[in-house]
Design a protein around this motif. Sequence first.
Motif, PDB file in Angstrom:
ATOM      1  N   ILE A 431       0.843  -1.195   0.000  1.00  0.00           N
ATOM      2  CA  ILE A 431       0.000   0.000   0.000  1.00  0.00           C
ATOM      3  C   ILE A 431       0.880   1.247   0.000  1.00  0.00           C
ATOM      4  CG2 ILE A 431      -1.685   1.335   1.325  1.00  0.00           C
ATOM      5  CD1 ILE A 431      -2.919  -1.023  -0.053  1.00  0.00           C
ATOM      6  N   GLY A 432       2.020   1.152   0.660  1.00  0.00           N
ATOM      7  CA  GLY A 432       2.978   2.265   0.633  1.00  0.00           C
ATOM      8  C   GLY A 432       3.343   2.635  -0.793  1.00  0.00           C
ATOM      9  N   HIS A 433       3.715   1.613  -1.592  1.00  0.00           N
ATOM     10  CA  HIS A 433       4.018   1.862  -3.003  1.00  0.00           C
ATOM     11  C   HIS A 433       2.829   2.528  -3.681  1.00  0.00           C
ATOM     12  CE1 HIS A 433       7.789  -0.229  -3.390  1.00  0.00           C
ATOM     13  NE2 HIS A 433       7.310  -1.406  -3.015  1.00  0.00           N
ATOM     14  N   ALA A 434       1.663   1.894  -3.520  1.00  0.00           N
ATOM     15  CA  ALA A 434       0.478   2.322  -4.265  1.00  0.00           C
ATOM     16  C   ALA A 434       0.073   3.746  -3.882  1.00  0.00           C
ATOM     17  CB  ALA A 434      -0.664   1.348  -4.001  1.00  0.00           C
ATOM     18  N   LEU A 435       0.148   4.018  -2.584  1.00  0.00           N
ATOM     19  CA  LEU A 435      -0.295   5.330  -2.109  1.00  0.00           C
ATOM     20  C   LEU A 435       0.643   6.429  -2.599  1.00  0.00           C
ATOM     21  CD1 LEU A 435      -2.633   6.289  -0.460  1.00  0.00           C
ATOM     22  CD2 LEU A 435      -1.260   6.063   1.615  1.00  0.00           C
ATOM     23  N   VAL A 436       1.923   6.161  -2.521  1.00  0.00           N
ATOM     24  CA  VAL A 436       2.894   7.150  -3.007  1.00  0.00           C
ATOM     25  C   VAL A 436       2.678   7.378  -4.498  1.00  0.00           C
ATOM     26  CG1 VAL A 436       5.338   7.564  -3.446  1.00  0.00           C
ATOM     27  CG2 VAL A 436       4.610   6.682  -1.225  1.00  0.00           C
ATOM     28  N   ALA A 437       2.439   6.288  -5.231  1.00  0.00           N
ATOM     29  CA  ALA A 437       2.213   6.416  -6.673  1.00  0.00           C
ATOM     30  C   ALA A 437       0.976   7.266  -6.930  1.00  0.00           C
ATOM     31  CB  ALA A 437       2.059   5.042  -7.308  1.00  0.00           C
ATOM     32  N   ALA A 438      -0.070   6.989  -6.198  1.00  0.00           N
ATOM     33  CA  ALA A 438      -1.344   7.672  -6.446  1.00  0.00           C
ATOM     34  C   ALA A 438      -1.279   9.149  -6.087  1.00  0.00           C
ATOM     35  CB  ALA A 438      -2.449   6.981  -5.652  1.00  0.00           C
ATOM     36  N   MET A 439      -0.412   9.496  -5.145  1.00  0.00           N
ATOM     37  CA  MET A 439      -0.356  10.880  -4.678  1.00  0.00           C
ATOM     38  C   MET A 439       0.581  11.744  -5.515  1.00  0.00           C
ATOM     39  SD  MET A 439      -2.377  11.487  -2.322  1.00  0.00           S
ATOM     40  CE  MET A 439      -3.629  10.423  -1.670  1.00  0.00           C
ATOM     41  N   GLN A 440       1.190  11.156  -6.532  1.00  0.00           N
ATOM     42  CA  GLN A 440       2.086  11.949  -7.367  1.00  0.00           C
ATOM     43  C   GLN A 440       1.460  12.162  -8.741  1.00  0.00           C
ATOM     44  OE1 GLN A 440       6.535  10.968  -6.181  1.00  0.00           O
ATOM     45  NE2 GLN A 440       5.361   9.190  -6.779  1.00  0.00           N
ATOM     46  N   LYS A 441       1.857  13.263  -9.353  1.00  0.00           N
ATOM     47  CA  LYS A 441       1.236  13.623 -10.620  1.00  0.00           C
ATOM     48  C   LYS A 441       1.697  12.731 -11.768  1.00  0.00           C
ATOM     49  CE  LYS A 441       0.640  18.535 -10.403  1.00  0.00           C
ATOM     50  NZ  LYS A 441       1.902  19.113  -9.943  1.00  0.00           N
ATOM     51  N   HIS A 442       2.971  12.324 -11.713  1.00  0.00           N
ATOM     52  CA  HIS A 442       3.550  11.713 -12.908  1.00  0.00           C
ATOM     53  C   HIS A 442       3.686  10.196 -12.834  1.00  0.00           C
ATOM     54  CE1 HIS A 442       4.492  15.752 -14.297  1.00  0.00           C
ATOM     55  NE2 HIS A 442       4.954  15.992 -13.068  1.00  0.00           N
ATOM     56  N   ILE A 449      -3.177  -4.676  -6.736  1.00  0.00           N
ATOM     57  CA  ILE A 449      -2.244  -4.891  -5.623  1.00  0.00           C
ATOM     58  C   ILE A 449      -2.534  -6.274  -5.050  1.00  0.00           C
ATOM     59  CG2 ILE A 449      -1.318  -3.944  -3.482  1.00  0.00           C
ATOM     60  CD1 ILE A 449      -2.958  -1.410  -4.096  1.00  0.00           C
ATOM     61  N   THR A 450      -1.491  -7.015  -4.779  1.00  0.00           N
ATOM     62  CA  THR A 450      -1.721  -8.339  -4.207  1.00  0.00           C
ATOM     63  C   THR A 450      -0.647  -8.657  -3.175  1.00  0.00           C
ATOM     64  OG1 THR A 450      -1.696 -10.696  -4.678  1.00  0.00           O
ATOM     65  CG2 THR A 450      -0.577  -9.294  -6.243  1.00  0.00           C
ATOM     66  N   ILE A 451      -1.040  -9.437  -2.176  1.00  0.00           N
ATOM     67  CA  ILE A 451      -0.044  -9.892  -1.201  1.00  0.00           C
ATOM     68  C   ILE A 451       0.006 -11.418  -1.203  1.00  0.00           C
ATOM     69  CG2 ILE A 451      -0.039  -7.878   0.314  1.00  0.00           C
ATOM     70  CD1 ILE A 451      -2.011  -9.395   2.123  1.00  0.00           C
ATOM     71  N   VAL A 452      -0.406 -12.012  -2.338  1.00  0.00           N
ATOM     72  CA  VAL A 452      -0.258 -13.461  -2.475  1.00  0.00           C
ATOM     73  C   VAL A 452       1.188 -13.731  -2.879  1.00  0.00           C
ATOM     74  CG1 VAL A 452      -1.011 -15.502  -3.731  1.00  0.00           C
ATOM     75  CG2 VAL A 452      -2.642 -13.685  -3.202  1.00  0.00           C
ATOM     76  N   PRO A 453       1.901 -14.569  -2.115  1.00  0.00           N
ATOM     77  CA  PRO A 453       3.310 -14.785  -2.438  1.00  0.00           C
ATOM     78  C   PRO A 453       3.508 -15.491  -3.775  1.00  0.00           C
ATOM     79  CG  PRO A 453       2.674 -15.971  -0.447  1.00  0.00           C
ATOM     80  CD  PRO A 453       1.463 -15.305  -0.936  1.00  0.00           C
ATOM     81  N   LYS A 592      -8.552  -8.846   1.855  1.00  0.00           N
ATOM     82  CA  LYS A 592      -8.883  -9.348   0.508  1.00  0.00           C
ATOM     83  C   LYS A 592      -7.709 -10.047  -0.186  1.00  0.00           C
ATOM     84  CE  LYS A 592     -13.026  -7.418   0.062  1.00  0.00           C
ATOM     85  NZ  LYS A 592     -14.282  -7.911  -0.430  1.00  0.00           N
ATOM     86  N   GLU A 593      -6.507  -9.718   0.211  1.00  0.00           N
ATOM     87  CA  GLU A 593      -5.265 -10.246  -0.385  1.00  0.00           C
ATOM     88  C   GLU A 593      -4.973  -9.719  -1.789  1.00  0.00           C
ATOM     89  OE1 GLU A 593      -4.585 -14.411   0.097  1.00  0.00           O
ATOM     90  OE2 GLU A 593      -4.158 -14.049   2.205  1.00  0.00           O
ATOM     91  N   THR A 594      -6.015  -9.570  -2.596  1.00  0.00           N
ATOM     92  CA  THR A 594      -5.789  -8.973  -3.909  1.00  0.00           C
ATOM     93  C   THR A 594      -6.869  -7.932  -4.151  1.00  0.00           C
ATOM     94  OG1 THR A 594      -4.910 -11.029  -4.761  1.00  0.00           O
ATOM     95  CG2 THR A 594      -5.594  -9.424  -6.375  1.00  0.00           C
ATOM     96  N   ILE A 595      -6.478  -6.708  -4.483  1.00  0.00           N
ATOM     97  CA  ILE A 595      -7.491  -5.696  -4.793  1.00  0.00           C
ATOM     98  C   ILE A 595      -7.158  -5.041  -6.119  1.00  0.00           C
ATOM     99  CG2 ILE A 595      -8.034  -5.251  -2.371  1.00  0.00           C
ATOM    100  CD1 ILE A 595      -6.434  -2.704  -2.519  1.00  0.00           C
ATOM    101  N   THR A 596      -8.192  -4.541  -6.767  1.00  0.00           N
ATOM    102  CA  THR A 596      -7.980  -3.914  -8.076  1.00  0.00           C
ATOM    103  C   THR A 596      -7.693  -2.429  -7.892  1.00  0.00           C
ATOM    104  OG1 THR A 596     -10.282  -3.321  -8.319  1.00  0.00           O
ATOM    105  CG2 THR A 596      -9.636  -5.491  -9.109  1.00  0.00           C
ATOM    106  N   GLY A 597      -7.255  -1.815  -8.978  1.00  0.00           N
ATOM    107  CA  GLY A 597      -6.979  -0.392  -8.958  1.00  0.00           C
ATOM    108  C   GLY A 597      -8.229   0.413  -8.640  1.00  0.00           C
ATOM    109  N   GLU A 598      -9.373  -0.047  -9.156  1.00  0.00           N
ATOM    110  CA  GLU A 598     -10.621   0.683  -8.909  1.00  0.00           C
ATOM    111  C   GLU A 598     -10.982   0.674  -7.425  1.00  0.00           C
ATOM    112  OE1 GLU A 598     -11.677  -1.810 -11.999  1.00  0.00           O
ATOM    113  OE2 GLU A 598     -10.092  -0.451 -12.648  1.00  0.00           O
TER     114      GLU A 598
END
Length: 615
Positions: A431-442, A449-453, A592-598
Amino acid sequence: MNDIKNPKTKKPMIYYYVIALLVFMLLNTFLFPSLFRRTEREVDYSTFMNQLNEGQIQQVEVQDQKIEYILKDQEDWNIYVTGNMGDPNLVDKLEAADVIYGKEIQEPMSPLLYLLISVGFPILLFVGVGQLLSRTLQKKMGGGNAMTFGKSNAKVYVEAQTGKTFADVAGEDEAKEALGEIVDFLHNPKKYEAIGAQMPKGALLVGPPGTGKTLLAKAVAGEASVPFFSISGSEFVEMFVGAGAARVRDLFRQAQEKAPCIVFIDEIDTIGKKRDSGVMGGNDEREQTLNQLLTEMDGFDGKKGVVILAATNRPETLDKALLRPGRFDRRIPVELPDLAGREAILRVHAKDKQMAPNIDYSVIARATAGASGAELANIVNEAALRAVRNNRTQVEQGDLEEAVETVIAGYQRKSAVVSEKDKKIVAYHEIGHALVAAMQKHSAPVHKITIVPRTSGALGYTMQVEEEDTLLMSKEEAIDKITTYTGGRVAEEVIFGSITSGASNDIEQATKLARAMVTRLGMSDNFGMMALETVNNQYLGGDASLACSEETAAKIDQEVCTLIAQCHDHAKEILLQNMPKLHELASYLLEKETITGEEFMEILNAPVKSQEEQE
Ligand code: ADP
Ligand code: MG
Ligand code: ZN
């Protein structure tokens, strides 16, 4: 064939020869003596003496080791033998007994004959047996004849119908266009001859592995419906010096007989490397093969309609002589497919599979930036396999998406046991990756996102999908990318106050990009547009080597370090400002282990829940 050493006639000859010899030897030692001589009887010396004294003996022959004698008795057909005791008075005794006696004259064997028998015969035997053995061995291995130097075993390389056409090759429009001219020439060489135009003798397909170079060559042959002679560079490099050159000769002779046709040399870099590469001693075999290739290319008449195609992913290593006009003067780049190309490749490979009607190929294409045609083909196949595993008769969108991850990150590791604590850390990390990505313009939007190994060792995975294909990366985008890479580790820091090994891949990626920005992309303030690295092989991963002084190298390291640290701080800022969302999203992902971008965006854009609601 006019090959004298035709094994079909030779093998039986030797065979009978050896058998006849053996039979003769057997007869000689066992059968003949008993046929032509009387039977021998061994007696002791005293018997001999008695018989001598009693005058029974008619004739005696003294030999070195033994004494042979026959009796006067006409009925007795025996030859008596006894050991020679070396009695010095034997002659007197024989004289006294009135016997015919004598000693065999030992004729020394002629030295020539002796040599022949003692040396020549064993050699003959060895050679014979060796030949037989090697013949049978070769037959078993199905290989060529190693003993016939300089003569190729006339393998027919022709593959009449490749069965591929340009329709099988998706994307690669530039390459197809360039090759289209060759197809036209093969269709009608006369047209070009009439005007005096010379077709290039050879074209070199260059590009990264798996982009369809081999496929394109086959498609050219298919389009022109001409024979396709194909050989891989490594096949030229053989056990014996000279064999590779002989093969080249052979190949071109056959090709000229079958013209118009295509000769395709795959992986030409194996033989076409620069000859003066400075390696000690060099590689004679390779050089000979290359020289032969150059000679053949000069020698044959281009008007006849033999076109040579070659493929390589290391064009920079090729010998300059190969690239000069009259040889491979045409260079056709076969690049990694762009967005439209990827979608087209997916569709081509989906054609012969049962796909659900509502599949959105563009999503998959967008998720696979940088994938080669071979990888995309693999993805479609993986998806089909997954559909079978799940007892479905059609491939669905989910199969394709799962296949993308499988091909990129490895299979899901269903049995892997991840502790609750690890799982929580991984969830916050992703989520750290995803959140940082989402909060930046570029940055590219988060797709999944998934946490299934995964079997590759990855414990989680955040998939970003570019909105459109971009060929250029701006400095802002690069920096945002690095910031996103650091986001995972930063989440661990701010939530747990400790850090884990889970960020190793992120660190690697971030460093690689930051270093490229400084050394190659001219995106650092201190060095500006100075090139500090040279890329060695652009199609194979593109390793680079530093081209600067040691002090500069130290400064580069400093610069890279600062750049990543800045990004890291920026990511920390972002996460600290969005702590509630970080918690909310992480616990949702944990569940959920796996969630979509939406789903991700929905939660992100919803008003922040109060603390009670979250629990
Ligand atoms: P290369 O010779 O460049 O390493 P290949 O021609 O052997 O790659 O490609 C391997 C496989 O990948 C092909 O057999 C084909 O299935 C698939 N492939 C690669 N590029 C394409 C493309 N442009 N269109 C369709 N399939 C492709
Ligand atoms: Mg190939
Ligand atoms: Zn990570």
